[in-house]
Design a protein around this motif. Structure first.
Motif, PDB file in Angstrom:
ATOM      1  N   ILE A  30      37.253  46.584  71.949  1.00 23.14           N
ATOM      2  CA  ILE A  30      36.211  47.576  71.654  1.00 23.14           C
ATOM      3  C   ILE A  30      36.610  48.936  72.223  1.00 23.14           C
ATOM      4  CG2 ILE A  30      33.821  48.262  72.101  1.00 23.14           C
ATOM      5  CD1 ILE A  30      33.077  45.284  72.036  1.00 23.14           C
ATOM      6  N   THR A  31      37.126  48.923  73.436  1.00 17.29           N
ATOM      7  CA  THR A  31      37.579  50.180  74.040  1.00 17.29           C
ATOM      8  C   THR A  31      38.680  50.803  73.200  1.00 17.29           C
ATOM      9  OG1 THR A  31      37.107  49.232  76.190  1.00 17.29           O
ATOM     10  CG2 THR A  31      38.456  51.220  76.178  1.00 17.29           C
ATOM     11  N   ARG A  32      39.612  49.949  72.716  1.00 18.56           N
ATOM     12  CA  ARG A  32      40.728  50.445  71.890  1.00 18.56           C
ATOM     13  C   ARG A  32      40.170  51.087  70.620  1.00 18.56           C
ATOM     14  NH1 ARG A  32      44.113  45.787  72.484  1.00 18.56           N
ATOM     15  NH2 ARG A  32      43.157  45.047  70.571  1.00 18.56           N
ATOM     16  N   MET A  33      39.181  50.439  70.007  1.00 18.43           N
ATOM     17  CA  MET A  33      38.600  50.985  68.780  1.00 18.43           C
ATOM     18  C   MET A  33      37.929  52.325  69.052  1.00 18.43           C
ATOM     19  SD  MET A  33      37.069  47.447  67.301  1.00 18.43           S
ATOM     20  CE  MET A  33      36.233  47.909  65.811  1.00 18.43           C
ATOM     21  N   ARG A  34      37.280  52.390  70.200  1.00 16.70           N
ATOM     22  CA  ARG A  34      36.587  53.644  70.531  1.00 16.70           C
ATOM     23  C   ARG A  34      37.596  54.787  70.682  1.00 16.70           C
ATOM     24  NH1 ARG A  34      34.937  55.366  75.136  1.00 16.70           N
ATOM     25  NH2 ARG A  34      35.071  53.330  76.150  1.00 16.70           N
ATOM     26  N   LEU A  35      38.728  54.463  71.329  1.00 14.10           N
ATOM     27  CA  LEU A  35      39.773  55.488  71.483  1.00 14.10           C
ATOM     28  C   LEU A  35      40.281  55.919  70.115  1.00 14.10           C
ATOM     29  CD1 LEU A  35      41.725  54.090  74.563  1.00 14.10           C
ATOM     30  CD2 LEU A  35      40.201  56.084  74.473  1.00 14.10           C
ATOM     31  N   ARG A  36      40.410  54.960  69.179  1.00 14.45           N
ATOM     32  CA  ARG A  36      40.887  55.300  67.830  1.00 14.45           C
ATOM     33  C   ARG A  36      39.919  56.232  67.118  1.00 14.45           C
ATOM     34  NH1 ARG A  36      43.241  49.636  66.623  1.00 14.45           N
ATOM     35  NH2 ARG A  36      45.267  49.918  67.622  1.00 14.45           N
ATOM     36  N   THR A  37      38.614  56.014  67.345  1.00 15.68           N
ATOM     37  CA  THR A  37      37.657  56.877  66.643  1.00 15.68           C
ATOM     38  C   THR A  37      37.783  58.327  67.123  1.00 15.68           C
ATOM     39  OG1 THR A  37      35.849  56.539  68.220  1.00 15.68           O
ATOM     40  CG2 THR A  37      35.948  55.024  66.360  1.00 15.68           C
ATOM     41  N   ASP A  38      38.254  58.498  68.356  1.00 14.77           N
ATOM     42  CA  ASP A  38      38.449  59.860  68.866  1.00 14.77           C
ATOM     43  C   ASP A  38      39.482  60.614  68.037  1.00 14.77           C
ATOM     44  OD1 ASP A  38      36.611  59.403  70.807  1.00 14.77           O
ATOM     45  OD2 ASP A  38      38.072  58.971  72.393  1.00 14.77           O
ATOM     46  N   LEU A  39      40.420  59.843  67.428  1.00 13.87           N
ATOM     47  CA  LEU A  39      41.484  60.484  66.640  1.00 13.87           C
ATOM     48  C   LEU A  39      41.073  60.710  65.190  1.00 13.87           C
ATOM     49  CD1 LEU A  39      44.447  58.300  67.992  1.00 13.87           C
ATOM     50  CD2 LEU A  39      43.757  60.582  68.771  1.00 13.87           C
ATOM     51  N   MET A  40      39.924  60.147  64.810  1.00 18.96           N
ATOM     52  CA  MET A  40      39.484  60.300  63.416  1.00 18.96           C
ATOM     53  C   MET A  40      38.958  61.702  63.154  1.00 18.96           C
ATOM     54  SD  MET A  40      37.345  56.784  62.856  1.00 18.96           S
ATOM     55  CE  MET A  40      36.660  57.199  61.259  1.00 18.96           C
TER      56      MET A  40
END
Ligand SMILES: Nc1ncnc2c1ncn2[C@@H]1O[C@H](COP(=O)(O)OP(=O)(O)OP(=O)(O)O)[C@@H](O)[C@H]1O
Ligand SMILES: [Mg+2]
Length: 235
Positions: A43-53
């Motif tokens: 979940i943390t990894r996904m959250r970090l990915r959304t920062d790049l969206m």
């Protein structure tokens, strides 16, 4: 959409855990804690990915879903931890004083909570677990009805009953038992405004079991809900 499924998945794995022999409570809680804990990393990894969206409505929605997932996982971990630590020693407790102090804490916070009835003799119980059960019930009454009345009643067999009563919207008869399932919340608009995870009653019931007590809900005559904690003869 995504969250509905996730909640159902988590609830059904917890229900599955529930069917394992009771002797394995500690083991079950370790499994629940482990699963919840392991979900934190992706979940943390996904959250970090959304920062790049790219900034846009989809990104916001995804972030809100992830935030909700993080809350569920965090609550799952603390649920497991609470139950795991529920092995509190029995000790002699002045039930009247305990209830008075619970009611006073709410009164100090400006919450309309009343208390009536008396026990008169000390009882053998686990005070921290008992307090937690009562607070979960009172918090619900306050959240859904805006008020709570605690009633301590003696039973003819020498046991006690602590009732938490309210005059709120109550719970449909068909859902009076279902609400004890972890993460189960009645699907109405009122719940979206009130917030919560749907763990309060699941925790309360597990703790009631640890107390050797029964916990049930009933519709009150004249409307509202009665939560009833039945305790055996004072030890
Ligand atoms: N006193 C009450 N009056 C009306 N509905 C209630 C009452 N207590 C519980 N409920 C219903 O049962 C559901 C489950 O209660 P529970 O305490 O387990 O979860 P919650 O209050 O929604 O969240 P949490 O306790 O985890 O903050 C609630 O969402 C609500 O729909
Ligand atoms: Mg609650």
């Amino acid at each position: 959409m995504m969250m509905g499924n996730l909640e159902r998945d988590v609830a059904s794995s917890v229900a599955l855990l529930d069917r394992l022999p009771a002797a394995n409570v500690a083991e079950r809680m370790q499994i629940l804690a482990a699963v919840s804990h392991d979900l934190q990393t992706p979940i943390t990894r996904m959250r970090l990915r959304t920062d790049l969206m790219d900034d846009g409505p989809e990104r916001g929605k995804l972030q809100r879903d992830l935030l909700e997932m993080e809350t569920l996982v965090r609550e799952g971990v603390s649920f497991a931890r609470t139950l795991h630590n529920a092995v509190e020693e029995d000790c002699k407790v002045d039930l009247d004083a305990l209830l008075a102090s619970v009611a006073a804490d709410y009164a100090d916070a400006g919450k309309p909570v009343t208390l009536s009835g008396e026990c008169g003799t000390p009882i053998l119980t686990k005070p921290r677990a008992l307090r937690r059960v009562l607070c979960n019930l009172i918090d619900n009454a306050l959240k859904f009805a805006g008020q709570a009345d605690i009633e301590l009643r003696r039973k003819p067999d020498g046991g006690f009953e602590i009732a938490v009563l309210d005059r709120g919207p109550g719970i449909p008869a068909t859902e009076l038992e279902a609400v004890f399932q972890p993460f189960y919340r009645i699907e109405t608009s009122r719940n979206r405004d009130t917030g919560g995870t749907g763990l309060g009653l699941a925790i309360a019931r597990q703790l009631a079991q640890a107390l050797g007590a029964t916990l049930s809900l009933a519709t009150r005559e004249g409307g509202g809900l009665e939560a009833n904690l039945g305790m055996r003869k004072a030890g």
